[in-house]
Design a protein around this motif. Structure first.
Motif, PDB file in Angstrom:
ATOM      1  N   SER A  21      -3.911  -6.490  16.306  1.00 29.70           N
ATOM      2  CA  SER A  21      -3.352  -5.322  15.233  1.00 29.70           C
ATOM      3  C   SER A  21      -2.302  -5.701  15.098  1.00 29.70           C
ATOM      4  O   SER A  21      -1.762  -5.366  13.589  1.00 29.70           O
ATOM      5  CB  SER A  21      -3.618  -3.919  16.322  1.00 29.70           C
ATOM      6  N   ALA A  22      -1.304  -5.963  15.679  1.00 27.12           N
ATOM      7  CA  ALA A  22       0.238  -6.150  15.450  1.00 27.12           C
ATOM      8  C   ALA A  22       0.370  -7.246  14.657  1.00 27.12           C
ATOM      9  O   ALA A  22       1.085  -7.033  13.514  1.00 27.12           O
ATOM     10  CB  ALA A  22       1.109  -6.648  16.833  1.00 27.12           C
ATOM     11  N   GLY A  24      -0.272  -9.156  11.391  1.00 23.44           N
ATOM     12  CA  GLY A  24      -1.319  -8.814  10.312  1.00 23.44           C
ATOM     13  C   GLY A  24      -0.223  -9.258   8.997  1.00 23.44           C
ATOM     14  O   GLY A  24       0.666 -10.086   8.860  1.00 23.44           O
ATOM     15  N   LEU A  25      -0.788  -8.500   7.856  1.00 24.11           N
ATOM     16  CA  LEU A  25      -0.025  -8.707   6.632  1.00 24.11           C
ATOM     17  C   LEU A  25       1.682  -8.540   6.796  1.00 24.11           C
ATOM     18  O   LEU A  25       2.476  -8.981   5.939  1.00 24.11           O
ATOM     19  CB  LEU A  25      -0.474  -7.657   5.549  1.00 24.11           C
ATOM     20  N   GLY A  26       1.777  -7.566   7.759  1.00 23.19           N
ATOM     21  CA  GLY A  26       3.363  -7.615   8.124  1.00 23.19           C
ATOM     22  C   GLY A  26       4.264  -8.805   8.593  1.00 23.19           C
ATOM     23  O   GLY A  26       5.111  -8.791   8.018  1.00 23.19           O
ATOM     24  N   ILE A 100      -1.436   4.118   5.316  1.00 28.32           N
ATOM     25  CA  ILE A 100      -1.264   2.566   5.473  1.00 28.32           C
ATOM     26  C   ILE A 100      -2.388   1.908   4.962  1.00 28.32           C
ATOM     27  O   ILE A 100      -2.244   0.904   4.056  1.00 28.32           O
ATOM     28  CB  ILE A 100      -1.067   2.081   6.958  1.00 28.32           C
ATOM     29  N   TYR A 104      -2.881  -1.118   2.261  1.00 28.33           N
ATOM     30  CA  TYR A 104      -3.146  -2.374   3.283  1.00 28.33           C
ATOM     31  C   TYR A 104      -4.586  -3.048   2.819  1.00 28.33           C
ATOM     32  O   TYR A 104      -4.486  -3.972   2.557  1.00 28.33           O
ATOM     33  CB  TYR A 104      -3.290  -2.149   4.732  1.00 28.33           C
ATOM     34  N   PHE A 237       6.035  -0.952  11.800  1.00 33.22           N
ATOM     35  CA  PHE A 237       5.169  -1.596  10.962  1.00 33.22           C
ATOM     36  C   PHE A 237       4.349  -2.894  11.731  1.00 33.22           C
ATOM     37  O   PHE A 237       3.132  -2.816  12.084  1.00 33.22           O
ATOM     38  CB  PHE A 237       5.473  -1.797   9.563  1.00 33.22           C
ATOM     39  N   LEU A 239       4.631  -4.034  14.748  1.00 38.83           N
ATOM     40  CA  LEU A 239       4.115  -3.670  16.086  1.00 38.83           C
ATOM     41  C   LEU A 239       2.994  -2.752  16.015  1.00 38.83           C
ATOM     42  O   LEU A 239       2.751  -2.140  17.238  1.00 38.83           O
ATOM     43  CB  LEU A 239       5.245  -3.149  17.025  1.00 38.83           C
ATOM     44  N   SER A 240       2.514  -2.098  15.069  1.00 36.71           N
ATOM     45  CA  SER A 240       1.610  -1.069  14.836  1.00 36.71           C
ATOM     46  C   SER A 240       2.171   0.324  15.689  1.00 36.71           C
ATOM     47  O   SER A 240       1.261   0.666  16.246  1.00 36.71           O
ATOM     48  CB  SER A 240       0.373  -1.560  15.301  1.00 36.71           C
ATOM     49  N   MET A 243       1.754   5.537  14.862  1.00 37.42           N
ATOM     50  CA  MET A 243       0.655   6.250  14.314  1.00 37.42           C
ATOM     51  C   MET A 243      -0.399   6.561  15.331  1.00 37.42           C
ATOM     52  O   MET A 243      -1.460   6.594  14.906  1.00 37.42           O
ATOM     53  CB  MET A 243       0.273   5.573  12.773  1.00 37.42           C
ATOM     54  N   ALA A 245      -2.030   3.480  16.809  1.00 30.30           N
ATOM     55  CA  ALA A 245      -3.028   2.609  16.779  1.00 30.30           C
ATOM     56  C   ALA A 245      -2.984   1.945  18.216  1.00 30.30           C
ATOM     57  O   ALA A 245      -3.998   1.521  18.778  1.00 30.30           O
ATOM     58  CB  ALA A 245      -2.681   1.387  15.672  1.00 30.30           C
ATOM     59  N   SER A 331      -5.882  -6.191  11.996  1.00 28.33           N
ATOM     60  CA  SER A 331      -4.876  -5.220  12.006  1.00 28.33           C
ATOM     61  C   SER A 331      -5.765  -3.956  11.123  1.00 28.33           C
ATOM     62  O   SER A 331      -5.437  -2.770  11.764  1.00 28.33           O
ATOM     63  CB  SER A 331      -3.826  -5.473  11.058  1.00 28.33           C
ATOM     64  N   SER A 334      -7.597  -2.103  13.339  1.00 31.62           N
ATOM     65  CA  SER A 334      -7.173  -0.979  14.167  1.00 31.62           C
ATOM     66  C   SER A 334      -6.463   0.147  13.706  1.00 31.62           C
ATOM     67  O   SER A 334      -6.379   1.102  14.066  1.00 31.62           O
ATOM     68  CB  SER A 334      -6.082  -1.805  15.156  1.00 31.62           C
TER      69      SER A 334
HETATM   70  N1  PHE Z   1       1.100  -4.619  12.580  1.00 33.69           N
HETATM   71  C1  PHE Z   1       0.095  -4.604  11.189  1.00 33.69           C
HETATM   72  C2  PHE Z   1       0.830  -5.803  10.465  1.00 33.69           C
HETATM   73  O1  PHE Z   1       1.854  -6.253  10.815  1.00 33.69           O
HETATM   74  C3  PHE Z   1       0.001  -3.390  10.475  1.00 33.69           C
HETATM   75  C4  PHE Z   1      -0.174  -2.108  11.291  1.00 33.69           C
HETATM   76  C5  PHE Z   1       0.663  -1.107  10.928  1.00 33.69           C
HETATM   77  C6  PHE Z   1      -1.334  -2.255  12.095  1.00 33.69           C
HETATM   78  C7  PHE Z   1       0.180   0.139  11.824  1.00 33.69           C
HETATM   79  C8  PHE Z   1      -1.971  -0.719  12.727  1.00 33.69           C
HETATM   80  C9  PHE Z   1      -0.941   0.133  12.402  1.00 33.69           C
HETATM   81  O2  PHE Z   1       0.263  -6.129   9.636  1.00 33.69           O
END
Ligand code: PHE
Length: 474
Positions: A21-22, A24-26, A100, A104, A237, A239-240, A243, A245, A331, A334
């Motif tokens: 989850s953590a 990701g595109l981030g 998001i 996303y 963002f 570390l998700s 919100m 997750a 991600s 999640s």
């Molecule tokens: N952490 C994910 C990323 O870095 C994005 C994300 C945000 C996932 C919030 C879950 C909740 O891309």
């Protein structure tokens, strides 16, 4: 509070899923371009401080609240307090998950599209083969034009968004163990492996050291209030957090599994992977003499021609976009799981119906974001001298407002409503296999005062200041 809720088959599965989850595109799309635009190492430094001081405590609290209550974000707050205010904080998380996923899923779609384009060899045409018999001349302009032409086509963008969301739905329909867990267990090792290959190939390029020092030698003059805003928003963002997750994933943990150790590992993996992605990308960018400040298009405009100019570039480009797609999928699942768990727990709807219903809503919410690049590109809203499209607004709103807001309230909740003593008592539940990174830390003398001070004062005050800055009040 154990019920017949599905659970991860082991703590390791949870860690992989939470890291999925953590990461990701981030990490791979966003971190390199915001670091690129904000001074590289200087940004990295502030971002790391945000992760350690704010991200880690909030990550612990989120997972803990999930594990303790075994509930979605709305239900979790309700299980601890009767004050109806907190249920709305949980609901804010569900709203953030929508916001998001609406942008996303569009970028996730681009990643899938580029994996396909890399596979069929499209990127080859961005290189001017005749310019130099050895390397050819990389040409990001033609790649940028390609990106423009594709994203201007509403069918292309909507089609890949549909594909991305369908993959997410497919995984979620199979449930926690056979869906979320299996996907992360299968995909995360592949992701790590591909990333390592890309880092190694990046480091062997000529002038690789320029890319590395961009990321590790800070230019302090580049730091401004904006850097703090972006670094904090990005810490949430990536570390998700903020919100629910991690709370939702934590709700599938058993009380036997300790939270502290898992949080450290997830934060560590996420940070290392962002830095590795930075190294993989900036070594390629600098070795070709390009500017790292290309913005959101960095990986889509600059990398395809640069990668495919390398020896074996066809494979590297394909692997890179596969990496990006995998990260986006683990991600994406999640993000949607938050609202699915909400419907299943609170409205007692079957998982299948909940997934299809929520995915349908997200699908609609994402349409304005997808059309921001074509049909709706003229519909912009002015904010702080910038014209923002629907896509930009969803991104800005989620990362810089909704998530830090969620984190702010979570710190207040843990510090003043749930209570630090209760939080610590719960943190101590669950076996730990490490005296340094698990419960041992919680038992140590200095932990309580430090944790308490951070959660009650530092987190809320810092987040609030950054929030005031983001709305232009300071
Ligand atoms: N952490 C994910 C990323 O870095 C994005 C994300 C945000 C996932 C919030 C879950 C909740 O891309």
């Amino acid at each position: 509070m154990e019920n017949n809720r599905e659970q991860w088959s082991s703590k390791a599965s949870f860690i992989l899923a939470a890291a999925g989850s953590a990461v990701g595109l981030g990490n791979i799309w966003k971190f390199p371009y915001i670091a690129g635009e904000n001074g590289g190492a200087a940004f990295l430094f502030i971002y790391l401080i945000c992760i350690i001081v704010i991200g880690l405590p909030i990550l612990n609290i989120e997972i803990l609240l999930g594990r303790t209550t075994k509930k979605n974000p709305v239900g979790a707050f309700k299980a601890i307090t009767n004050n109806p205010f907190w249920k709305y904080v949980g609901a804010l998380g569900v709203l953030a998950s929508f916001t998001i996923l609406s942008f996303y899923s569009v970028v996730g779609g681009w990643s899938l599209a580029y994996t396909f384009e890399a596979f069929v060899g499209t990127f080859d045409s961005f290189t001017v083969k005749n310019w130099s018999p050895e390397y050819g001349m990389p040409n990001p302009e033609s790649a940028a034009r390609f990106f423009d032409i594709q994203t201007k086509n509403p069918f292309w963008i909507l089609g890949y968004h549909t594909l991305f969301l369908s993959i997410v739905v497919f995984i979620l329909l199979s449930g926690v163990r056979s869906g979320l867990e299996k996907a992360s267990k299968f995909l995360m090792p592949i992701l790590l492996f591909i990333l390592l290959i890309l880092v190694i190939q990046g480091l062997t390029l000529p002038d690789a050291n320029k890319g590395v020092s961009f990321l590790f030698q800070p230019d302090w003059s580049k730091i401004s209030g904006q850097t703090f805003l972006l670094a904090l928003g990005h810490a949430f963002f990536t570390l998700s957090l903020g919100m629910g997750a991690m709370m939702t994933y934590g709700s599938y943990l058993s009380d036997k599994d300790d939270v502290v150790n898992a949080s450290y590992l997830v934060a560590f993996l996420d940070t290392v992977i962002a830095i590795f992605a930075g190294v993989a990308i900036f070594t390629v960018v600098f070795s070709s003499g390009y500017d790292p400040t290309a913005g959101p298009g960095l990986v889509f405009h600059v990398l395809p021609p640069l990668l495919s100019n390398l020896v074996g570039g066809y494979y590297f480009a394909f692997l890179f976009f596969l990496l990006l797609s995998i990260a986006a999928i683990t991600s994406g699942i999640s993000i949607l799981e938050v609202s699915v768990a909400f419907l299943v727990d609170e409205r007692k709807i079957s998982r299948k119906k909940a997934v299809l219903f929520m995915a349908g809503l997200v699908y609609l919410a994402a349409i304005p974001c997808a059309l921001s690049f074509n049909v709706l590109s003229d519909y912009t809203f002015n904010f702080q001298d910038k014209a923002l499209t629907f896509f930009d607004i969803a991104d800005y709103l989620a990362s810089n407002l909704l998530l830090p807001f969620g984190g702010f309230f979570l710190a207040i909740f843990a510090g003043y409503v749930w209570g630090i003593d209760e939080v610590i008592r719960n943190l101590l539940i669950g076996e730990s296999n490490s005296i340094y990174f698990g419960n041992g830390v919680v038992k140590s003398k200095g932990f309580k005062p430090a944790f308490s001070f951070t959660v009650k004062y530092i987190c809320p005050v810092l987040i609030f200041l950054v929030f005031l800055y983001s709305i232009g009040w300071i």
